[in-house]
Design a protein around this motif. Structure first.
Motif, PDB file in Angstrom:
ATOM      1  N   MET A   1       0.837  -1.193   0.000  1.00 27.48           N
ATOM      2  CA  MET A   1       0.000   0.000   0.000  1.00 27.48           C
ATOM      3  C   MET A   1       0.870   1.240   0.000  1.00 27.48           C
ATOM      4  O   MET A   1       1.922   1.277   0.637  1.00 27.48           O
ATOM      5  CB  MET A   1      -0.914   0.000   1.223  1.00 27.48           C
ATOM      6  CG  MET A   1      -1.798  -1.240   1.311  1.00 27.48           C
ATOM      7  SD  MET A   1      -2.776  -1.297   2.817  1.00 27.48           S
ATOM      8  CE  MET A   1      -3.924   0.045   2.522  1.00 27.48           C
ATOM      9  N   GLU A   2       0.432   2.251  -0.717  1.00 26.96           N
ATOM     10  CA  GLU A   2       1.170   3.510  -0.837  1.00 26.96           C
ATOM     11  C   GLU A   2       0.234   4.653  -0.454  1.00 26.96           C
ATOM     12  O   GLU A   2      -0.882   4.744  -0.968  1.00 26.96           O
ATOM     13  CB  GLU A   2       1.657   3.696  -2.272  1.00 26.96           C
ATOM     14  CG  GLU A   2       2.672   4.812  -2.445  1.00 26.96           C
ATOM     15  CD  GLU A   2       4.057   4.406  -1.970  1.00 26.96           C
ATOM     16  OE1 GLU A   2       4.844   5.307  -1.677  1.00 26.96           O
ATOM     17  OE2 GLU A   2       4.334   3.186  -1.881  1.00 26.96           O
ATOM     18  N   PRO A   3       0.648   5.526   0.486  1.00 30.68           N
ATOM     19  CA  PRO A   3      -0.246   6.625   0.861  1.00 30.68           C
ATOM     20  C   PRO A   3      -0.436   7.618  -0.286  1.00 30.68           C
ATOM     21  O   PRO A   3       0.509   7.925  -1.017  1.00 30.68           O
ATOM     22  CB  PRO A   3       0.459   7.284   2.049  1.00 30.68           C
ATOM     23  CG  PRO A   3       1.880   6.884   1.932  1.00 30.68           C
ATOM     24  CD  PRO A   3       1.890   5.541   1.258  1.00 30.68           C
ATOM     25  N   THR A   4      -1.669   8.082  -0.446  1.00 29.91           N
ATOM     26  CA  THR A   4      -1.943   9.158  -1.400  1.00 29.91           C
ATOM     27  C   THR A   4      -1.519  10.477  -0.769  1.00 29.91           C
ATOM     28  O   THR A   4      -1.054  10.528   0.376  1.00 29.91           O
ATOM     29  CB  THR A   4      -3.450   9.211  -1.711  1.00 29.91           C
ATOM     30  OG1 THR A   4      -4.159   9.541  -0.500  1.00 29.91           O
ATOM     31  CG2 THR A   4      -3.946   7.882  -2.253  1.00 29.91           C
ATOM     32  N   LEU A   5      -1.694  11.579  -1.503  1.00 26.20           N
ATOM     33  CA  LEU A   5      -1.401  12.899  -0.947  1.00 26.20           C
ATOM     34  C   LEU A   5      -2.261  13.150   0.294  1.00 26.20           C
ATOM     35  O   LEU A   5      -1.784  13.688   1.292  1.00 26.20           O
ATOM     36  CB  LEU A   5      -1.654  13.975  -2.008  1.00 26.20           C
ATOM     37  CG  LEU A   5      -1.384  15.428  -1.588  1.00 26.20           C
ATOM     38  CD1 LEU A   5       0.078  15.611  -1.210  1.00 26.20           C
ATOM     39  CD2 LEU A   5      -1.761  16.379  -2.711  1.00 26.20           C
ATOM     40  N   TYR A   6      -3.532  12.718   0.228  1.00 29.78           N
ATOM     41  CA  TYR A   6      -4.414  12.865   1.388  1.00 29.78           C
ATOM     42  C   TYR A   6      -3.905  11.997   2.541  1.00 29.78           C
ATOM     43  O   TYR A   6      -3.933  12.405   3.713  1.00 29.78           O
ATOM     44  CB  TYR A   6      -5.845  12.443   1.029  1.00 29.78           C
ATOM     45  CG  TYR A   6      -6.450  13.210  -0.125  1.00 29.78           C
ATOM     46  CD1 TYR A   6      -6.764  14.564   0.007  1.00 29.78           C
ATOM     47  CD2 TYR A   6      -6.703  12.582  -1.346  1.00 29.78           C
ATOM     48  CE1 TYR A   6      -7.321  15.265  -1.055  1.00 29.78           C
ATOM     49  CE2 TYR A   6      -7.252  13.286  -2.413  1.00 29.78           C
ATOM     50  CZ  TYR A   6      -7.562  14.625  -2.257  1.00 29.78           C
ATOM     51  OH  TYR A   6      -8.110  15.325  -3.302  1.00 29.78           O
ATOM     52  N   GLY A   7      -3.461  10.805   2.193  1.00 32.02           N
ATOM     53  CA  GLY A   7      -2.954   9.900   3.217  1.00 32.02           C
ATOM     54  C   GLY A   7      -1.723  10.451   3.907  1.00 32.02           C
ATOM     55  O   GLY A   7      -1.596  10.375   5.134  1.00 32.02           O
ATOM     56  N   GLU A   8      -0.786  10.996   3.121  1.00 36.78           N
ATOM     57  CA  GLU A   8       0.427  11.575   3.709  1.00 36.78           C
ATOM     58  C   GLU A   8       0.083  12.711   4.666  1.00 36.78           C
ATOM     59  O   GLU A   8       0.706  12.858   5.720  1.00 36.78           O
ATOM     60  CB  GLU A   8       1.353  12.070   2.591  1.00 36.78           C
ATOM     61  CG  GLU A   8       2.000  10.949   1.789  1.00 36.78           C
ATOM     62  CD  GLU A   8       2.854  11.473   0.652  1.00 36.78           C
ATOM     63  OE1 GLU A   8       2.826  12.707   0.410  1.00 36.78           O
ATOM     64  OE2 GLU A   8       3.537  10.664  -0.003  1.00 36.78           O
ATOM     65  N   THR A   9      -0.913  13.508   4.298  1.00 32.48           N
ATOM     66  CA  THR A   9      -1.331  14.616   5.167  1.00 32.48           C
ATOM     67  C   THR A   9      -1.899  14.087   6.479  1.00 32.48           C
ATOM     68  O   THR A   9      -1.532  14.553   7.561  1.00 32.48           O
ATOM     69  CB  THR A   9      -2.396  15.472   4.453  1.00 32.48           C
ATOM     70  OG1 THR A   9      -1.829  16.001   3.253  1.00 32.48           O
ATOM     71  CG2 THR A   9      -2.863  16.617   5.341  1.00 32.48           C
TER      72      THR A   9
END
Length: 326
Positions: free
Chosen positions: A81-89
């Motif tokens: 799994m790779e975090p999206t931009l929203y996930g990174e935030t």
């Protein structure tokens, strides 16, 4: 522990922003822990194991959070799994929130034992030699049991620690414009550099030392690509001189001081650091003013972050010490 109340609520919408959305949406600290575990492991099964959860329970927690925010937080791939931009935030803010809660517990424990809390401060090398020790010495007179954690790293490393909530404040530089988001910078001083050598070096006796006299000397330097190395090379080129090629590249101070004492090599370092080592008779500053300096450094804090009383007091002492020094 659930961070919720009795309000009915659901997903976020752009039309109705709410600063307390996490209460309305019944955000759980377990979901914050899951975000961090997923960021560390990049695999839902391993993240669930870390948190002693079943994989279906972890998947439901993540889906509930994504439904709540109305965004996808992670991209699912065959290998993980790779975090999206929203996930990174969300991951960044989750780390900050949990670090803050952990710090609150540490402060309470410290106060129960008669201490005055704990402060975590980051600092680059130059202010670590004079400014911060003065501030710590002053605050220790007032609060001898205050626990102070000092982290001396590059500005880039410290900025990451600050933005993750691991530091109360730092003394350093904002190295890139994009890394300044959400930060407040209070400039203190520029950082001139000088040339140093072993005590008794032949060049110390020169009356009218010039940059050309340093061009054919052996040097110990920070590695290529570093800011100080770039400024050092530029200094020679602007004087129509070829930068010296007889170099040892290192930032290890113990190795630098040992090489200086055992050879006739020169080294470039911030003036404030050089003065400290010269006062200990470890090295000597060459009698030449170099047209070479680092960018200014200053106090960097997170905007909107409420510091503990102890952190605010140490910051106040840093400002007072800076007023005396600079």
């Amino acid at each position: 522990m659930a961070l919720d109340d009795d309000d009915n609520g659901g997903a976020l919408t752009d039309a109705s922003p709410n600063p307390n959305w996490f209460l309305r949406a019944r955000l759980k600290t377990r979901q914050l822990l899951l975000l961090i575990a997923l960021d560390d492991e990049r695999n839902i099964h391993r993240a669930a194991d870390v948190l002693c959860m079943t994989q279906p329970a972890a998947s439901k927690q993540l889906k509930d959070l994504e439904d709540m925010l109305e965004v996808k937080l992670f991209e699912r791939h065959p290998r993980g799994m790779e975090p999206t931009l929203y996930g990174e935030t969300m991951i960044r803010h989750a780390r900050m929130a949990l670090t803050s809660l952990s710090a609150a517990h540490d402060d309470i424990v410290a106060l129960k034992h008669g201490l005055s809390g704990q402060v975590e401060v980051g600092v680059i090398m130059t202010p670590a030699m004079g400014l911060l020790p003065r501030a710590i010495a002053r605050i220790k007179l007032q609060a001898p049991k205050l626990r102070i954690g000092v982290h001396m790293e590059s500005s880039k490393v410290l900025l990451d620690m600050l933005q993750r909530g691991r530091l109360d404040f730092m003394i350093g530089r904002i190295v890139e414009e994009e890394s300044a988001a959400g930060l407040h910078y209070e400039e203190l001083t520029v950082e001139p550099a000088c040339a140093v050598a072993r005590v008794g070096h032949p060049l110390l006796k020169e009356d009218n030392l010039k940059l050309a006299d340093l061009a054919d000397q052996p040097w110990i330097l920070p590695p290529p690509g570093s800011v100080l190395r770039h400024r050092w090379e530029l200094m020679f080129r602007r004087a129509a001189l070829e930068p010296p090629g007889n170099c040892v590249d290192t930032t290890a101070l113990l190795l630098i001081t040992a090489l200086l004492q055992q050879t006739d090599s020169l080294h470039v370092m911030p003036v404030e650091v050089a003065r400290y080592y010269a006062s200990l008779n470890v090295l000597a500053i060459l009698p030449i003013e170099l047209p070479c300096h680092m960018d200014a450094f200053g106090i960097i804090t997170r905007e909107g972050h409420l510091m503990s009383p102890a952190a605010r007091q140490l910051l106040h002492e840093v400002r007072l010490a800076a007023r005396d020094l600079y």
